[in-house]
Motif scaffolding. Structure first.
Motif, PDB file in Angstrom:
ATOM      1  N   VAL A 515       0.841  -1.204   0.000  1.00 23.95           N
ATOM      2  CA  VAL A 515       0.000   0.000   0.000  1.00 23.95           C
ATOM      3  C   VAL A 515       0.873   1.250   0.000  1.00 23.95           C
ATOM      4  O   VAL A 515       0.603   2.222  -0.729  1.00 23.95           O
ATOM      5  N   LEU A 516       1.938   1.256   0.789  1.00 22.64           N
ATOM      6  CA  LEU A 516       2.840   2.405   0.807  1.00 22.64           C
ATOM      7  C   LEU A 516       3.503   2.600  -0.547  1.00 22.64           C
ATOM      8  O   LEU A 516       3.648   3.745  -1.022  1.00 22.64           O
ATOM      9  N   ALA A 517       3.884   1.501  -1.199  1.00 23.73           N
ATOM     10  CA  ALA A 517       4.523   1.618  -2.518  1.00 23.73           C
ATOM     11  C   ALA A 517       3.557   2.232  -3.531  1.00 23.73           C
ATOM     12  O   ALA A 517       3.945   3.097  -4.337  1.00 23.73           O
ATOM     13  N   GLN A 521       3.969   5.865  -5.452  1.00 21.32           N
ATOM     14  CA  GLN A 521       3.905   6.021  -6.908  1.00 21.32           C
ATOM     15  C   GLN A 521       2.849   7.047  -7.310  1.00 21.32           C
ATOM     16  O   GLN A 521       3.064   7.871  -8.205  1.00 21.32           O
ATOM     17  N   ALA A 522       1.710   7.014  -6.622  1.00 20.99           N
ATOM     18  CA  ALA A 522       0.628   7.946  -6.960  1.00 20.99           C
ATOM     19  C   ALA A 522       0.983   9.376  -6.584  1.00 20.99           C
ATOM     20  O   ALA A 522       0.621  10.330  -7.291  1.00 20.99           O
ATOM     21  N   ALA A 523       1.705   9.539  -5.463  1.00 18.04           N
ATOM     22  CA  ALA A 523       2.002  10.889  -4.974  1.00 18.04           C
ATOM     23  C   ALA A 523       3.326  11.430  -5.485  1.00 18.04           C
ATOM     24  O   ALA A 523       3.591  12.627  -5.341  1.00 18.04           O
ATOM     25  N   GLN A 527       7.881  10.212   0.740  1.00 13.76           N
ATOM     26  CA  GLN A 527       7.342  11.104   1.760  1.00 13.76           C
ATOM     27  C   GLN A 527       5.923  11.543   1.416  1.00 13.76           C
ATOM     28  O   GLN A 527       5.032  11.555   2.263  1.00 13.76           O
ATOM     29  N   ALA A 528       5.705  11.876   0.155  1.00 12.94           N
ATOM     30  CA  ALA A 528       4.359  12.287  -0.262  1.00 12.94           C
ATOM     31  C   ALA A 528       3.385  11.125  -0.140  1.00 12.94           C
ATOM     32  O   ALA A 528       2.197  11.312   0.172  1.00 12.94           O
ATOM     33  N   GLY A 529       3.886   9.915  -0.367  1.00 14.24           N
ATOM     34  CA  GLY A 529       3.034   8.736  -0.207  1.00 14.24           C
ATOM     35  C   GLY A 529       2.587   8.556   1.236  1.00 14.24           C
ATOM     36  O   GLY A 529       1.423   8.223   1.496  1.00 14.24           O
ATOM     37  N   ARG A 530       3.508   8.786   2.173  1.00 17.15           N
ATOM     38  CA  ARG A 530       3.128   8.682   3.594  1.00 17.15           C
ATOM     39  C   ARG A 530       2.093   9.737   3.952  1.00 17.15           C
ATOM     40  O   ARG A 530       1.166   9.484   4.726  1.00 17.15           O
ATOM     41  N   LEU A 550      -5.064   1.601  -6.053  1.00 14.49           N
ATOM     42  CA  LEU A 550      -4.950   0.182  -5.708  1.00 14.49           C
ATOM     43  C   LEU A 550      -5.743  -0.681  -6.682  1.00 14.49           C
ATOM     44  O   LEU A 550      -5.259  -1.724  -7.166  1.00 14.49           O
ATOM     45  N   THR A 551      -6.958  -0.260  -6.988  1.00 11.00           N
ATOM     46  CA  THR A 551      -7.812  -1.028  -7.902  1.00 11.00           C
ATOM     47  C   THR A 551      -7.167  -1.175  -9.263  1.00 11.00           C
ATOM     48  O   THR A 551      -7.221  -2.258  -9.882  1.00 11.00           O
ATOM     49  N   SER A 552      -6.551  -0.114  -9.750  1.00  7.16           N
ATOM     50  CA  SER A 552      -5.927  -0.171 -11.074  1.00  7.16           C
ATOM     51  C   SER A 552      -4.782  -1.166 -11.133  1.00  7.16           C
ATOM     52  O   SER A 552      -4.397  -1.616 -12.209  1.00  7.16           O
ATOM     53  N   ARG A 553      -4.254  -1.532  -9.972  1.00  3.17           N
ATOM     54  CA  ARG A 553      -3.155  -2.501  -9.915  1.00  3.17           C
ATOM     55  C   ARG A 553      -3.633  -3.875  -9.440  1.00  3.17           C
ATOM     56  O   ARG A 553      -2.821  -4.740  -9.121  1.00  3.17           O
ATOM     57  N   GLY A 554      -4.949  -4.048  -9.373  1.00  3.29           N
ATOM     58  CA  GLY A 554      -5.489  -5.344  -8.948  1.00  3.29           C
ATOM     59  C   GLY A 554      -5.286  -5.617  -7.475  1.00  3.29           C
ATOM     60  O   GLY A 554      -5.096  -6.771  -7.079  1.00  3.29           O
TER      61      GLY A 554
END
Length: 970
Positions: A515-517, A521-523, A527-530, A550-554
């Motif tokens: 989930v953090l990864a 990637q999205a942010a 740090q932006a992900g956290r 998350l959905t887009s990555r299954g």
């Protein structure tokens, strides 16, 4: 040769069994494998003699798994405490202790209080080699008991000598009377009995009317089927020896540790050679020339077995002398001392110290065996109902439970702690099926996998049929009832409706690292992900972004298992109607713990509530910190008009004293108007103890547990820290220490370690959060799902267990990247789950995704449990200590602390206890990691409401300092 002393303590049958063992391994690698496995079941840091909460059979299994050449020997086999054949063991045969692995035991260690002739009286021991070893408590005692061999000086040759007897020459022994448990008796009362005298007294001390400690001579007489003096053909030799300095001390008339005795002993060794040779081989003429005629006479008597013996009993060493009292008062003296030098006063046995004469010995008469009488069990609910299988089903319920099982829905059941909540709910489901409901239309929801498994097991028991005749209840098909957790239900719905959610059929539940990864990637950065995760509260734009990514990555995260299905059903009335049509009868356990997302999902499934049953206790609502809202329980009647309400108020778990104290504790903040709880058993008063600080509190708890167990080690028994009786049937697994914050566990764990008490710190964290688990799971995923198990698995529980073992070996030996100890610990943690799943890969990954660490613990371990109060919910123990019942911890004085919820937390902790409850607190406690003076605390204000139901708990006696500190050898 690598060896270690290990004690096991575990509940077996109707008693707590304590057995001491010697473990042998040929290499450090084999020893490491054994140590790693044992480290997951108990405490290996105990002063050289670790004590594990483990069945002896399982200890043997773990030892053998160390590799070729590893074996186990039961130690001091006859001693009452920690011995396979001791009077407290419950075993009459060595084989009974080890079950299906009994053939792997081929030697026993006879111990201080028995010798080979005593063991030869029992034909059942002919299959075992008799060996002797010295404890490492004191270096001067090393070699006092030993095994002499004529085989090669090679580990495997020695093991073969122990196995076959070829090369096993003889043993060196104490006189058995010198051992601390040779005869029967009661040390505190000064009573020492021969076996026949004990039998005449019925095994009861005539001074205090408590059970005598039955010694080795009595126990051998009980099991003997041969006369004294019998010697099997080909039996190795043996020799009784007395330490040289003891012989010198008797002659000189001073203590064996005196400077004069030590100096003369050293002189004799310099003149005549090693001590064993002086005692057994050096010609007496040479002994006389070097040490005098009295020493020569003494050693002559020793070699002929002519010793004066006063036998030990109940922890008191016996005394063995070579001269009768007064015999040395005249005649030739040693070391040019004046003739007629009076000997120093001889130590008197404990019986004389206590002012009680030692009764004359009488012939040993084994006590008559008493066959147990019939056990009568009262039926739990009166006469069986007439009216078919359904009526018979409800006949086992009490009136309140029966009313709840029969009530119409919507139904809210308020169930007090220990009132049979799960029993009532499963009987209600079974009754609904018996009355015509389709099993597949029934859905039962709970919050933990452990609770779901218990519910399935109870339903299975209700549908079980006997081998012959009609079904016991006539209720079939209960296996088709859907029993799962809320998250398990969400996963089931998503598997079915994955296309509606935009997910592939093989979507995965993402762990926290994944989930953090995705968030990073999205942010755009870690740090932006956290920051994105911190902002992703339910219903927020950040949460919508994260779910979309998350959905887009299954992938679906843990929270999404509830949120996404609820959104699907809310947006698709037809989907929700289909689910309602499938599950017409819904039962929800622990309804007070429901959160907003679960509440929404349940409303979509339950509709108008005509098939809904909810059970729980608002006074046990303790999870507000993670989103649970007890308000949903309190508004159930508003949500579902026409709700029937039933109460379960009889506690079948806790004693009257515990129920009274818990009711008083919750009364100022109860959410159940007119709350009453009743108990069906009585017990000791609920007690409190105030300690100086957290370390004194922990030490007191450890001593109290040692007392309750009747002594978990020789030292605790011999020091007087614990009495030999303890609580009948109490096991380590029946004891729990609960606390408000995880930081309290450090001092408690240290105290238990020092006391040699095995423990395990439980956790309700997700499995994926345990160190080493994410790395191990990632390694397992590298293997193709359809690949065969590694060849080295050896049938270790199925393909998944084999793949797990292979991944653990690979990671543990990969240099520089991982901590091997974390990987091995993670492997041990996941192994029971992997074995249960066999080759069901989907089940394994699902249970890993949803499971808590506590669900994967090794079921073989019998250990004390350390838990936070939050993690103790749903569990029960015979004895509970609630530590830290003080202001600043309970309640926890933080700005966002809900004082009412903390009071409910104490209520939950108190009601985990069945028979004994102790509340402890510290006058001052260190806060934070820095040293310095502790913060003054004092008793929790919550305790004031308990008033007269409390009793002060006397402090267990402090142990005397042992004369010789045992070396840490493990």
């Amino acid at each position: 040769m690598l060896s270690a002393e290990i004690s096991t303590i575990y509940r077996g049958g109707d008693r707590t069994r304590k057995v001491h063992h010697l473990l042998y391994a040929p290499t450090f690698e084999a020893a490491d494998r054994i140590t790693t496995a044992l480290g997951k079941t108990g405490n290996l840091a105990s002063d050289g003699r670790p004590i594990l909460g483990l069945d002896s059979r399982n200890l043997l299994e773990i030892t053998l798994s160390g590799g070729p050449g590893c074996y186990l020997v039961p130690a001091h086999a006859w001693t009452p405490w920690f011995a396979v054949l001791g009077s407290k063991s419950g075993f009459d045969l060595v084989a009974d202790c080890y079950g299906d692995l009994a053939d792997e035991v081929f030697a026993i260690e006879t111990g201080l209080s028995s010798d080979p002739p005593m063991n030869w009286m029992c034909s059942a021991l002919d299959r075992y080699r008799l060996v002797s070893n010295s404890d490492a408590h004191s270096p001067p005692m090393l070699g006092r008991e030993a095994t002499t061999l004529t085989c090669d000086l090679d580990y495997f040759a020695i093991a073969e000598a122990f196995r076959s007897g070829s090369g096993l020459h003889a043993t060196i022994e104490f006189f058995p009377e010198e051992g601390r448990y040779h005869l029967d008796g009661h040390r505190k009362c000064g009573i020492r009995f021969e076996p026949g005298q004990s039998s005449q007294q019925g095994g009861i001390c005539p001074a205090c009317a408590r059970p005598l400690t039955i010694g080795v001579a009595h126990r051998v007489a009980e099991l003997a089927d041969r006369p004294a003096g019998y010697r099997p053909a080909g039996a190795p030799g043996f020799a009784h020896l007395i330490q040289l300095r003891q012989v010198v001390a008797e002659i000189v008339g001073t203590g064996p540790a005196s400077k004069k005795v030590m100096a003369e002993t050293s002189r004799l060794v310099s003149a005549l050679g090693p001590e064993l040779g002086i005692l057994s081989e050096v010609p007496l003429t040479e002994v006389g020339r070097a040490g005098g005629s009295v020493l020569a006479e003494a050693l002559g008597r020793l070699r002929r077995g002519k010793a004066v013996r006063e036998a030990g009993f109940d922890g008191e060493y016996g005394t063995v002398r070579l001269f009768q009292p007064g015999e040395l008062d005249s005649g030739p003296a040693l070391f040019d001392l004046p003739a007629g030098l009076p000997a120093a006063p001889r130590p008197r046995p404990a019986a004389r110290k206590a002012g009680r004469p030692v009764p004359p010995a009488v012939p040993a008469v084994p006590p008559a065996r008493q066959e147990p009488g019939p056990v009568l069990a009262a039926a739990p609910g009166g006469e069986p109902d007439a009216g078919g299988p359904a009526g018979r089903l409800l006949s086992g319920l009490d009136p309140e439970q029966r009313s709840a099982a029969l009530a119409p829905a919507p139904l809210l059941i308020i169930a007090g702690p220990g009132a049979g909540k799960t029993r009532t709910l499963t009987h209600r489901i079974a009754y609904q099926v018996a009355a015509g409901a389709a099993p597949a239309s029934c859905l039962a929801l709970t919050f933990t996998r452990r609770a779901a498994e218990e519910m399935r097991a109870r339903l299975a028991a209700l549908s079980r049929e006997p081998d012959h005749g009609e079904p016991d209840h006539g209720i079939t098909g209960l296996g088709a009832v859907t029993v799962t957790t809320f998250h398990g239900l969400g996963l089931r719905i998503l598997r079915e409706l994955h296309e509606h959610a935009g997910l592939p059929a093989d979507f995965r539940v993402a762990d926290e690292a994944a989930v953090l990864a995705v968030a990073a990637q999205a942010a755009g950065s870690q740090q932006a992900g956290r920051e994105l995760l911190r902002a992703a509260s339910p219903g927020s734009p950040a949460r919508a972004t994260l779910v979309r990514e998350l959905t887009s990555r299954g992938l679906v995260d843990f929270d999404g298992l509830i949120e996404v299905p609820a959104s699907l059903l809310a947006a698709g009335p037809g989907l929700a109607a289909a689910m309602r049509d499938r599950w017409k009868l819904i039962s929800v356990d622990e309804y007070q713990d429901i959160d907003a997302a679960q509440y929404q999902l349940l409303q979509l499934l339950a509709g108008d509530g005509t098939g809904l049953t909810a059970i729980g206790d608002p006074d046990q609502a303790i999870y507000g910190f993670r989103g649970a809202d007890v308000g949903f329980f309190l508004r159930f009647g508003t949500d579902y008009p026409g709700t029937a309400t039933r109460r379960l108020s009889v506690s079948y778990r806790a004693s009257h004293e515990i129920v009274a104290a818990a009711t008083a504790a919750i009364a100022p903040a109860t959410l159940v108007p007119g709350r009453t709880l009743r108990a069906v058993t009585a017990g000791p008063p609920v007690s409190t103890h105030e300690a100086a600080d957290e370390h004194a509190e922990a030490a007191w708890i450890a001593r109290a547990i040692d007392q309750l167990l009747g002594g978990s080690s020789f030292h605790s028994l011999d020091s007087g820290r614990a009495g030999p009786d303890g609580h009948a049937g109490l096991s380590l697994a029946g004891i729990a220490i609960l606390y408000r914050t995880d930081a309290q566990s450090a001092a408690l764990g240290q105290a238990l370690t020092r006391a040699g008490l095995p423990f395990r710190k439980g956790s309700h964290d997700l499995l994926q959060r345990r160190p080493g688990v994410p790395e191990l799971l990632a390694e397992m995923r590298l293997a193709a799902p359809g690949s065969p198990p590694p060849a080295a698995s050896g049938g270790s529980g199925g393909p998944i267990a084999a793949r797990l073992a292979s991944a653990a070996r690979a990671l543990a030996t990969r240099p520089g990247r991982y901590q091997p100890v974390d990987i091995l610990a993670a492997g041990e943690l996941l192994t029971p789950l992997a074995r249960r799943c066999g080759d069901d890969t989907e089940r394994f990954w699902t249970e890993v995704s949803l499971g808590a660490a506590v669900d994967a613990l090794d079921p073989r371990a019998d250990v004390i449990t350390l838990l936070t109060l939050h993690a103790s919910k749903g569990l029960e123990f015979d004895v509970v200590f609630v530590a830290g019942c003080e202001d600043g911890l309970l309640p926890l004085r933080l700005p966002d602390t809900d004082l009412a919820e903390d009071r409910r937390l104490l209520f939950v902790g108190m009601t985990r206890a069945r028979s004994r409850l102790v509340l402890t607190y510290a006058a001052a406690r260190q806060r934070g990691s820095r040293g310095g003076a502790g913060t003054v605390t004092g008793a929790s204000p919550f305790l004031r409401s308990l008033g007269p139901v409390l009793a002060a708990e006397p402090v267990p006696p402090r142990p005397r300092r042992p004369a010789d500190r045992q070396l840490r050898l493990l």
